[in-house]
Design a protein around this motif. Structure first.
Motif, short mmCIF file in Angstrom:
data_model
loop_
_atom_site.label_atom_id
_atom_site.label_comp_id
_atom_site.label_asym_id
_atom_site.label_seq_id
_atom_site.Cartn_x
_atom_site.Cartn_y
_atom_site.Cartn_z
N MET A 1 0.84 -1.20 0.00
CA MET A 1 0.00 0.00 0.00
C MET A 1 0.88 1.25 0.00
O MET A 1 1.87 1.32 0.73
CB MET A 1 -0.89 -0.01 1.25
CG MET A 1 -1.93 1.09 1.29
SD MET A 1 -3.06 0.96 2.72
CE MET A 1 -2.08 1.78 3.97
N PRO A 2 0.53 2.25 -0.81
CA PRO A 2 1.33 3.47 -0.82
C PRO A 2 1.18 4.24 0.50
O PRO A 2 0.24 4.01 1.26
CB PRO A 2 0.71 4.27 -1.97
CG PRO A 2 -0.70 3.78 -2.07
CD PRO A 2 -0.63 2.32 -1.71
N MET A 4 -0.19 6.84 2.73
CA MET A 4 -1.42 7.61 2.67
C MET A 4 -1.40 8.68 3.76
O MET A 4 -1.12 8.41 4.92
CB MET A 4 -2.64 6.70 2.87
CG MET A 4 -2.83 5.64 1.78
SD MET A 4 -3.02 6.31 0.10
CE MET A 4 -4.51 7.33 0.28
N SER A 97 -11.22 2.19 1.38
CA SER A 97 -10.28 1.05 1.31
C SER A 97 -10.11 0.57 -0.12
O SER A 97 -8.99 0.27 -0.57
CB SER A 97 -10.78 -0.10 2.19
OG SER A 97 -10.82 0.29 3.54
N HIS A 98 -11.22 0.53 -0.87
CA HIS A 98 -11.17 0.11 -2.27
C HIS A 98 -10.34 1.10 -3.10
O HIS A 98 -9.50 0.69 -3.91
CB HIS A 98 -12.59 0.01 -2.83
CG HIS A 98 -12.66 -0.19 -4.30
ND1 HIS A 98 -12.18 -1.34 -4.92
CD2 HIS A 98 -13.13 0.60 -5.29
CE1 HIS A 98 -12.37 -1.23 -6.23
NE2 HIS A 98 -12.93 -0.07 -6.48
N VAL A 100 -8.05 3.21 -2.07
CA VAL A 100 -6.63 3.21 -1.69
C VAL A 100 -5.86 2.19 -2.53
O VAL A 100 -4.73 2.43 -2.96
CB VAL A 100 -6.47 2.91 -0.18
CG1 VAL A 100 -5.02 2.54 0.16
CG2 VAL A 100 -6.91 4.11 0.65
N GLU A 101 -6.49 1.07 -2.79
CA GLU A 101 -5.84 0.02 -3.60
C GLU A 101 -5.59 0.48 -5.04
O GLU A 101 -4.74 -0.08 -5.73
CB GLU A 101 -6.71 -1.24 -3.62
CG GLU A 101 -6.84 -1.91 -2.25
CD GLU A 101 -7.79 -3.10 -2.28
OE1 GLU A 101 -8.28 -3.43 -3.39
OE2 GLU A 101 -8.02 -3.69 -1.21
N TYR A 107 2.43 8.87 -3.39
CA TYR A 107 1.67 8.79 -2.13
C TYR A 107 0.26 9.28 -2.43
O TYR A 107 0.00 9.87 -3.49
CB TYR A 107 2.33 9.62 -1.02
CG TYR A 107 2.28 11.12 -1.25
CD1 TYR A 107 1.24 11.90 -0.74
CD2 TYR A 107 3.27 11.76 -1.99
CE1 TYR A 107 1.20 13.27 -0.95
CE2 TYR A 107 3.23 13.13 -2.23
CZ TYR A 107 2.19 13.87 -1.70
OH TYR A 107 2.13 15.22 -1.93
N LEU A 124 -5.08 2.92 7.82
CA LEU A 124 -4.78 3.27 6.43
C LEU A 124 -3.83 4.46 6.33
O LEU A 124 -3.18 4.65 5.30
CB LEU A 124 -6.07 3.63 5.68
CG LEU A 124 -7.09 2.52 5.44
CD1 LEU A 124 -8.33 3.09 4.77
CD2 LEU A 124 -6.49 1.41 4.58
#
Length: 201
Positions: A1-2, A4, A97-98, A100-101, A107, A124
């Motif tokens: 995950m980048p 955030m 959440s979706h 973010v992917e 970033y 997150l």
């Protein structure tokens, strides 16, 4: 995950303006207010549950949330506000959440007005960025929006952390107390900082 960044601040602080500057620099922005609006547009994902809990009098003929009427209810009735949040927050969280992917920039930024108050996004978020200004400026800027009187603005502020509480919990702060050039300079500095942090993570 980048990496955030959680961008927050009180009503009228300038969160959207700051997010737009980051977006101009090529940063992917996930805005929970935008998601909330999508969920409460005609036939949006939250409408059926809102109709069930609050009845059809809060739904337009087109199938959207009557925002002004709901705003009046939830800021005069904390129980109603909790019921609305119980519907919206899990749906917004799942959509964040979706998204973010799907972040493709070095970033990303998640704009969450109640980031610190709810604590829902800590898993997150790598850093908390607070947009700060005086309460006087908050009220004046918020009242410039259509349909927001001082009483409503103060009621919204009462549901949010105080300026001091936000600043205590911030990793980074943007001072939105001057002109746009001053704001943009601060964001350019933070942008370089976040790229460096993301490259090390």
């Amino acid at each position: 995950m980048p990496l955030m960044i959680g961008l927050t601040g009180g009503i009228g602080s300038g969160k959207t303006t700051a997010a737009n500057f980051f977006s101009d620099l090529g940063v992917d922005i996930i805005d929970t207010d935008v998601i909330s609006h999508e969920l409460t547009e005609p036939q949006g994902g939250a409408i059926a549950a809102i109709r069930e809990v609050f009845t059809s009098k809060f739904i337009t003929a087109e199938g959207a949330l009557k925002r002004k009427e709901m705003r009046g209810l939830i800021f005069s009735d904390s129980n109603a506000r909790q019921k609305l949040e119980a519907i919206l927050h899990p749906l917004i969280r799942a959509e964040v959440s979706h998204r973010v992917e799907l972040v493709s920039s070095v970033y990303g930024i998640v704009v969450v007005p109640l980031l610190l108050e709810t604590g829902q996004y800590r898993d997150l978020i790598g850093r908390v960025l607070v947009v700060d200004c005086s309460e006087h400026d908050q009220i004046a800027r918020a009242m410039a929006r259509p349909g927001l009187g001082e009483q409503t603005v103060r009621a919204i502020m009462a549901t949010q952390y105080s300026r001091e509480e936000r600043l205590q919990k911030a990793d980074d702060v943007i001072l939105n107390t001057s002109d746009m050039a001053h704001l943009e300079r601060q964001i350019s500095v933070l942008h370089r900082k976040y790229i460096a942090l993301a490259s090390r993570s």
